[in-house]
Write an enzyme that holds these catalytic residues in place. Structure first.
Site, mmCIF file in Angstrom:
data_model
loop_
_atom_site.group_PDB
_atom_site.id
_atom_site.type_symbol
_atom_site.label_atom_id
_atom_site.label_comp_id
_atom_site.label_asym_id
_atom_site.label_seq_id
_atom_site.Cartn_x
_atom_site.Cartn_y
_atom_site.Cartn_z
ATOM 1 N N LYS A 230 0.842 -1.204 0.000
ATOM 2 C CA LYS A 230 0.000 0.000 0.000
ATOM 3 C C LYS A 230 0.875 1.251 0.000
ATOM 4 O O LYS A 230 0.669 2.175 -0.781
ATOM 5 C CB LYS A 230 -0.876 -0.025 1.254
ATOM 6 C CG LYS A 230 -1.780 1.167 1.413
ATOM 7 C CD LYS A 230 -2.438 1.210 2.789
ATOM 8 C CE LYS A 230 -3.123 -0.105 3.116
ATOM 9 N NZ LYS A 230 -4.026 0.016 4.270
ATOM 10 N N LYS B 201 3.285 -2.171 11.330
ATOM 11 C CA LYS B 201 1.974 -2.097 11.994
ATOM 12 C C LYS B 201 2.157 -2.482 13.447
ATOM 13 O O LYS B 201 3.102 -3.202 13.789
ATOM 14 C CB LYS B 201 0.992 -3.056 11.317
ATOM 15 C CG LYS B 201 -0.466 -2.754 11.572
ATOM 16 C CD LYS B 201 -1.025 -1.669 10.672
ATOM 17 C CE LYS B 201 -2.420 -1.271 11.081
ATOM 18 N NZ LYS B 201 -3.051 -0.378 10.108
ATOM 19 N N GLY C 273 -2.928 5.932 13.686
ATOM 20 C CA GLY C 273 -4.104 5.272 14.248
ATOM 21 C C GLY C 273 -4.594 4.111 13.387
ATOM 22 O O GLY C 273 -4.116 3.880 12.282
ATOM 23 N N ASP C 274 -5.516 3.368 13.928
ATOM 24 C CA ASP C 274 -6.234 2.299 13.222
ATOM 25 C C ASP C 274 -7.446 2.017 14.111
ATOM 26 O O ASP C 274 -7.844 2.884 14.915
ATOM 27 C CB ASP C 274 -5.340 1.061 13.045
ATOM 28 C CG ASP C 274 -5.943 0.011 12.102
ATOM 29 O OD1 ASP C 274 -5.843 0.171 10.878
ATOM 30 O OD2 ASP C 274 -6.534 -0.980 12.584
ATOM 31 N N ASN D 178 -13.953 5.795 11.956
ATOM 32 C CA ASN D 178 -13.290 6.870 11.222
ATOM 33 C C ASN D 178 -13.423 6.704 9.704
ATOM 34 O O ASN D 178 -13.838 7.636 9.001
ATOM 35 C CB ASN D 178 -11.807 6.917 11.629
ATOM 36 C CG ASN D 178 -11.014 7.861 10.761
ATOM 37 O OD1 ASN D 178 -10.403 7.462 9.775
ATOM 38 N ND2 ASN D 178 -11.044 9.143 11.092
ATOM 39 N N SER E 281 -0.862 10.738 5.883
ATOM 40 C CA SER E 281 0.110 10.672 6.979
ATOM 41 C C SER E 281 1.495 11.079 6.474
ATOM 42 O O SER E 281 2.241 11.779 7.163
ATOM 43 C CB SER E 281 0.185 9.257 7.543
ATOM 44 O OG SER E 281 -0.828 9.035 8.489
HETATM 45 P P1 NDP Z 1 -12.600 2.614 14.025
HETATM 46 O O1 NDP Z 1 -12.200 1.997 15.301
HETATM 47 O O2 NDP Z 1 -12.741 4.093 13.949
HETATM 48 O O3 NDP Z 1 -13.964 1.992 13.497
HETATM 49 C C1 NDP Z 1 -14.096 0.620 13.275
HETATM 50 C C2 NDP Z 1 -15.538 0.351 12.917
HETATM 51 O O4 NDP Z 1 -15.630 -1.009 12.492
HETATM 52 C C3 NDP Z 1 -16.501 0.502 14.093
HETATM 53 O O5 NDP Z 1 -17.753 0.910 13.618
HETATM 54 C C4 NDP Z 1 -16.542 -0.906 14.662
HETATM 55 O O6 NDP Z 1 -17.730 -1.207 15.388
HETATM 56 C C5 NDP Z 1 -16.505 -1.739 13.386
HETATM 57 N N1 NDP Z 1 -15.936 -3.055 13.692
HETATM 58 C C6 NDP Z 1 -14.725 -3.320 14.262
HETATM 59 N N2 NDP Z 1 -14.563 -4.645 14.430
HETATM 60 C C7 NDP Z 1 -15.685 -5.207 13.963
HETATM 61 C C8 NDP Z 1 -16.126 -6.547 13.842
HETATM 62 N N3 NDP Z 1 -15.373 -7.564 14.282
HETATM 63 N N4 NDP Z 1 -17.335 -6.747 13.279
HETATM 64 C C9 NDP Z 1 -18.090 -5.716 12.837
HETATM 65 N N5 NDP Z 1 -17.733 -4.439 12.934
HETATM 66 C C10 NDP Z 1 -16.554 -4.186 13.481
HETATM 67 O O7 NDP Z 1 -11.518 2.091 12.952
HETATM 68 P P2 NDP Z 1 -11.158 2.711 11.534
HETATM 69 O O8 NDP Z 1 -12.367 3.288 10.907
HETATM 70 O O9 NDP Z 1 -9.945 3.541 11.698
HETATM 71 O O10 NDP Z 1 -10.698 1.400 10.732
HETATM 72 C C11 NDP Z 1 -11.621 0.585 10.004
HETATM 73 C C12 NDP Z 1 -10.860 -0.271 9.001
HETATM 74 O O11 NDP Z 1 -10.128 0.577 8.102
HETATM 75 C C13 NDP Z 1 -9.819 -1.219 9.589
HETATM 76 O O12 NDP Z 1 -9.760 -2.384 8.786
HETATM 77 C C14 NDP Z 1 -8.528 -0.443 9.449
HETATM 78 O O13 NDP Z 1 -7.402 -1.296 9.446
HETATM 79 C C15 NDP Z 1 -8.759 0.202 8.102
HETATM 80 N N6 NDP Z 1 -7.943 1.376 7.811
HETATM 81 C C16 NDP Z 1 -7.968 2.467 8.629
HETATM 82 C C17 NDP Z 1 -7.205 3.577 8.333
HETATM 83 C C18 NDP Z 1 -7.299 4.827 9.126
HETATM 84 O O14 NDP Z 1 -6.736 5.828 8.688
HETATM 85 N N7 NDP Z 1 -8.000 4.862 10.242
HETATM 86 C C19 NDP Z 1 -6.283 3.578 7.181
HETATM 87 C C20 NDP Z 1 -6.420 2.419 6.322
HETATM 88 C C21 NDP Z 1 -7.192 1.360 6.648
HETATM 89 P P3 NDP Z 1 -17.641 -1.340 16.993
HETATM 90 O O15 NDP Z 1 -17.469 0.055 17.487
HETATM 91 O O16 NDP Z 1 -18.940 -1.966 17.356
HETATM 92 O O17 NDP Z 1 -16.465 -2.229 17.291
#
Ligand code: NDP
Length: 449
Positions: A117, A129, A168-169, A244, A381
């Site tokens: 990526k 990571k 973050g993640d 996010n 980032s």
């Molecule tokens: P957040 O913690 O902000 O949000 C995660 C969301 O996904 C929440 O709504 C959460 O629900 C839901 N979720 C998490 N685990 C599960 C599960 N097992 N089943 C169903 N829903 C789930 O994380 P992000 O938005 O930052 O990240 C989301 C994805 O994007 C991840 O795969 C991350 O690796 C990827 N990503 C993020 C980046 C970033 O800049 N933040 C960059 C690139 C990729 P709940 O609150 O109920 O757990």
């Protein structure tokens, strides 16, 4: 998923043997290896220098204890990880995930994906990571702070703006990055802004970083639509998650004229035929840190909540999985195809299972893999690092234009590379090969290290 040729199969077997029990890492490695057949045929020098075997072995893996005291005065013990996977292109770069499901195999899959990526962004960043099995859900701000301080008390010795730059993640947003940065600053006595990204705007953060992953995913889809002389106008979109990435994907879809009719969290999903009320969703998730079920209570009749179940049952033109790995399986993919969904773009990392990916390919669904479609987060980032290095801060519009240009560039590179290696229209092959070739060439140049 098509088979692997013999040499690549041996490498995959070695990955499985040396990383026993790490199913997600095996899956991510296999997905990349599956695309590399035509590359090794064209470039025997990669095999001679064992580039792929070296790529599959992290340069460094750090596992550490994270002890902290909760509000009741009880000592808690978590496990921390940082996998510094590959630094051929630049300092290790990749987020931290705090979630109870975290173990070494999850961090390795995410770190491995991050290598390709980051290469695709065209910016000078390697792949890494980290994270912890800490569960932030229901924890007070004080508990989150004490956990972050303990985590950084070990991590600080391994990171630095020229070494390794976390972000973050899942479970790690602006609040956590603040506590982590504060502790780093205190321990080192250095205001080293470039050591972490995703910082607040008042203390070294970049405009658009919060929005970048979600916006970037939607920019990528916009490029796919343009290849079909189409646009978001009037499209029905389903987004999974409400964190996010999901929130800012929804925002950009709405700005571009689409309607997001469903989103979710790990408890269930909401359907809102009038279109998701983003102000309400942001207040619920970013301010009150509530559950998606509460959305319906505030929204009234236009919305309904489905506990459990699959958000992919909701018919749509475009699906954006933005929650977590393996959240969209073969059954979900079959439902999407049956309902006429034409584009699936991964805002999350590896949210589609191999079975789902194959099914979509067979049905002619345009599939944008996460390492291309969600690269906007890490790209921004890297822009944050540029601003920190030059002690500058750019305006929102300028930064968003840079992000959009980077996403267009990634899209076009995927298309051109897929054409060059005989898989026209295959974004997965294009992304895997383009990312791999860039890292592999750098590894060749740097010798056997
Ligand atoms: P957040 O913690 O902000 O949000 C995660 C969301 O996904 C929440 O709504 C959460 O629900 C839901 N979720 C998490 N685990 C599960 C599960 N097992 N089943 C169903 N829903 C789930 O994380 P992000 O938005 O930052 O990240 C989301 C994805 O994007 C991840 O795969 C991350 O690796 C990827 N990503 C993020 C980046 C970033 O800049 N933040 C960059 C690139 C990729 P709940 O609150 O109920 O757990």
């Amino acid at each position: 998923m098509p088979g692997l040729d013999e040499k690549l199969h041996d490498i995959y077997d070695e990955v499985v043997r040396r990383n026993a029990g790490e199913a997600e890492f095996h899956q991510a490695a296999r997905e990349v290896l599956t695309s590399l057949g035509p590359v090794v045929a064209k470039h025997p020098e990669y095999a001679d220098a064992a580039v792929i075997r070296r790529l599959c072995e992290p340069e460094r893996q750090i596992i550490f204890r994270v002890p902290w005291v909760d509000d009741a005065g009880t000592v808690q013990v978590n496990r921390g990880f940082r996998v510094e996977f590959n630094s051929a292109l630049g300092p290790y770069k990749g987020g931290l995930r705090f979630h109870p499901s975290v173990y070494l195999g999850i961090i390795k899959f995410l770190g491995f994906e991050q290598i390709f990526k980051n290469a695709l962004t065209g910016l000078p960043i390697g792949g890494g990571k980290g994270g912890s099995d800490f569960d932030p859900k229901g924890r007070s701000d004080g508990e989150i702070m004490r956990f972050c301080q303990s985590f950084m008390t070990e991590l600080y010795r391994h990171i630095g703006e020229h070494t390794d730059v976390p972000a973050g993640d899942i479970g790690v947003g602006g609040r956590e990055i603040g506590f982590l940065f504060g502790q780093y600053k205190r321990i080192t006595n250095r205001y080293e802004s470039g050591v972490l990204t995703g910082k607040g705007l008042a203390w070294g953060g970049s405009q658009v970083r919060t929005e970048a992953t979600g916006y970037g995913t939607v920019f990528f889809v916009e490029e796919i639509l343009k290849t079909r002389d189409d646009s978001f106008d009037g499209k029905q979109v389903v987004v999974s998650g409400s964190g996010n990435v999901a929130i800012y994907a929804i925002e950009k879809v709405q700005q571009l004229g689409g309607t997001v009719i469903a989103c979710s969290d790990s408890g269930g999903y909401v359907v809102d035929e009038k279109g998701v009320d983003l102000d309400l969703l942001k207040d619920l998730k970013e301010v009150r840190r509530g559950r998606i079920s509460e959305y319906v209570e505030a929204r009234g009749d236009s919305a309904r909540y489905v506990e459990g179940g699959s958000v992919w049952d909701v018919p749509c033109d475009i699906a954006l999985p933005c929650a977590t790995q393996n959240e969209l399986n073969g059954t979900d993919a079959a439902t999407l195809v049956r309902n006429g969904c034409g584009i699936v773009a991964e805002g999350a990392n590896m949210p589609c299972t191999p079975e789902a990916v194959q099914l979509m390919a067979e049905a002619g669904v345009a599939f944008a893999p996460g390492k291309a479609a969600n690269a906007g987060g890490v790209a921004t980032s890297a822009l944050e690092m540029q601003q920190n290095a030059s002690r500058d801060s750019w305006a929102f519009d300028h930064t968003e234009q840079r992000l959009a240009a980077i996403m267009r560039g990634i899209h076009d590179r995927c298309v051109e590379t897929a054409d060059e290696y005989g898989s026209p229209g295959d974004y997965l092959a294009g992304a895997n090969i383009a990312g791999f070739v860039q890292v592999a060439d750098a590894m060749l140049a740097l010798g056997v290290i």
